[in-house]
Design an enzyme around this catalytic site. Structure first.
Site, PDB file in Angstrom:
ATOM      1  N   CYS A   1      -1.447   8.669  78.812  1.00 28.52           N
ATOM      2  CA  CYS A   1      -0.433   9.379  78.028  1.00 28.52           C
ATOM      3  C   CYS A   1      -0.962  10.764  77.622  1.00 28.52           C
ATOM      4  O   CYS A   1      -1.154  11.610  78.465  1.00 28.52           O
ATOM      5  CB  CYS A   1      -0.017   8.524  76.837  1.00 28.52           C
ATOM      6  SG  CYS A   1       1.569   9.000  76.139  1.00 28.52           S
TER       7      CYS A   1
ATOM      8  N   HIS B   1       0.981   2.876  79.212  1.00 28.70           N
ATOM      9  CA  HIS B   1      -0.144   2.450  78.374  1.00 28.70           C
ATOM     10  C   HIS B   1      -0.692   1.084  78.774  1.00 28.70           C
ATOM     11  O   HIS B   1      -0.251   0.064  78.225  1.00 28.70           O
ATOM     12  CB  HIS B   1       0.301   2.375  76.915  1.00 28.70           C
ATOM     13  CG  HIS B   1       0.514   3.699  76.263  1.00 28.70           C
ATOM     14  ND1 HIS B   1      -0.481   4.352  75.558  1.00 28.70           N
ATOM     15  CD2 HIS B   1       1.599   4.504  76.207  1.00 28.70           C
ATOM     16  CE1 HIS B   1      -0.004   5.501  75.091  1.00 28.70           C
ATOM     17  NE2 HIS B   1       1.245   5.619  75.470  1.00 28.70           N
TER      18      HIS B   1
ATOM     19  N   GLU C   1      -3.387  -0.261  77.913  1.00 30.95           N
ATOM     20  CA  GLU C   1      -4.069  -0.897  76.782  1.00 30.95           C
ATOM     21  C   GLU C   1      -3.102  -1.649  75.874  1.00 30.95           C
ATOM     22  O   GLU C   1      -3.529  -2.368  74.980  1.00 30.95           O
ATOM     23  CB  GLU C   1      -4.869   0.151  75.990  1.00 30.95           C
ATOM     24  CG  GLU C   1      -4.077   1.032  75.037  1.00 30.95           C
ATOM     25  CD  GLU C   1      -3.334   2.179  75.711  1.00 30.95           C
ATOM     26  OE1 GLU C   1      -3.273   2.208  76.957  1.00 30.95           O
ATOM     27  OE2 GLU C   1      -2.791   3.040  74.983  1.00 30.95           O
TER      28      GLU C   1
END
Lengths: 78, 227
Positions: B91, B199, B201
């Site tokens: 990002c 994302h 994560e």
């Protein structure tokens, strides 16, 4: 001395913000606006010793993203 | 203190996914992660992995990622990337990598102007990289995005080169932000730098809705230290 740096999107790079502004202008009833491109104006106050080459370098290293933007430097007489 | 896997997460003023990134790496590696501040001039020695997290570094002043890309620690990151240390930018981290010149192209305002925050479908385009070896070629995965400036732009010649060299890692499988050729993630020429808007994560355990992101971290760890 005052320096103005005009940063604008290169031709061929789509400008979603410009498109939205154009749309809003139409919504307000303004006709005849064929295209809108949004840019950025950066004003610097610099010593007289700052060279054109140094200003170019500032633009290329930070003030403009050369992948998508052009810049134009204008010195304003004090 | 020599660890088995030495990963670092860089925090810039305005980063807000740095802790999630550190947790993901800690979950997968079982090791503590180094937390590095943007103003530091040096990285910890012998790093195996560097992650640039999501967020709004420097308030997105000037351009997203522009100020962070010129911060002191980025000189060290660019140097480490040049030595082959794997670097993942997610990002805002992706925006920083393009602004720093580690990846080609630029991330512009989303075509629809709006901030997009939702889970999206991606296609794994290249499963031969360090980061993507755990996926199957053309696998459809789901990972969330949350960005305002994710509209990937590069000139046609650059896009053709990226495609030809297998450097498009992920592509959106649906319209998300107007990205050229639906590109969601790109690799550098050497394959050790990956930038992506989604994302991973945020998808590392079932409680988050899936583990499609965990595979990326596991791929990298397996590739670097062996299974």
């Amino acid at each position: 001395m005052k320096v103005r740096v005009y940063v604008s999107l290169k031709n061929g790079v789509l400008d979603p913000q410009g498109r939205a502004i154009q749309h809003s202008l139409e919504g307000l009833g303004f006709s005849g606006v064929q295209d809108v491109r949004a840019g950025r104006l950066i004003e610097l106050e610099v010593d007289d010793t700052v060279t054109d080459a140094a200003l170019d370098e500032m633009c290329q290293k930070l003030l403009a993203n050369m992948v998508i933007e052009n810049y134009r430097v204008e010195r304003i007489a004090a | 203190m020599k660890k088995n896997f030495r990963a670092a997460v860089i925090t810039f003023p305005g980063s807000n996914c740095d802790r999630d990134m550190a947790v993901a790496l800690e979950e997968v590696t079982g090791e503590d992660v180094f937390r590095v501040w943007h103003g530091d001039a040096e990285l910890p020695a012998d790093l195996d992995f560097i992650a640039l997290p999501g967020g709004f570094s420097y308030g997105d002043y000037l351009r997203s990622g522009a100020m962070a890309a010129r911060s002191p620690i980025m000189r060290a990151v660019v140097e480490a990337a040049g030595r082959g240390v794997p670097v993942l930018g997610v990002c805002n981290g992706f925006q920083v990598l393009t602004e720093a010149g580690l990846l080609p192209g630029a991330l512009m305002r989303n075509a629809g102007i709006r901030f997009v925050c939702r889970e999206v479908a991606l296609t794994v385009e290249n499963n031969q990289s360090l980061f993507t070896a755990g996926y199957m070629k053309s696998q459809r995965i789901r990972i969330p995005v949350a960005h305002h400036d994710g509209n990937y732009f590069a000139d046609e010649a650059t896009l053709d080169r990226l495609e030809g060299e297998g450097r498009v890692a992920f592509r959106y499988a649906e319209e998300v932000n107007g990205s050229a050729r639906q590109i969601a993630g790109v690799l550098n020429a050497a394959g050790n730098v990956l930038g992506m808007m989604p994302h991973p994560e945020r998808m590392i355990e079932q409680a988050q809705g899936g583990i499609d992101g965990r595979v990326l971290f596991e791929s990298a760890v397996r590739g670097l230290v062996g299974a």
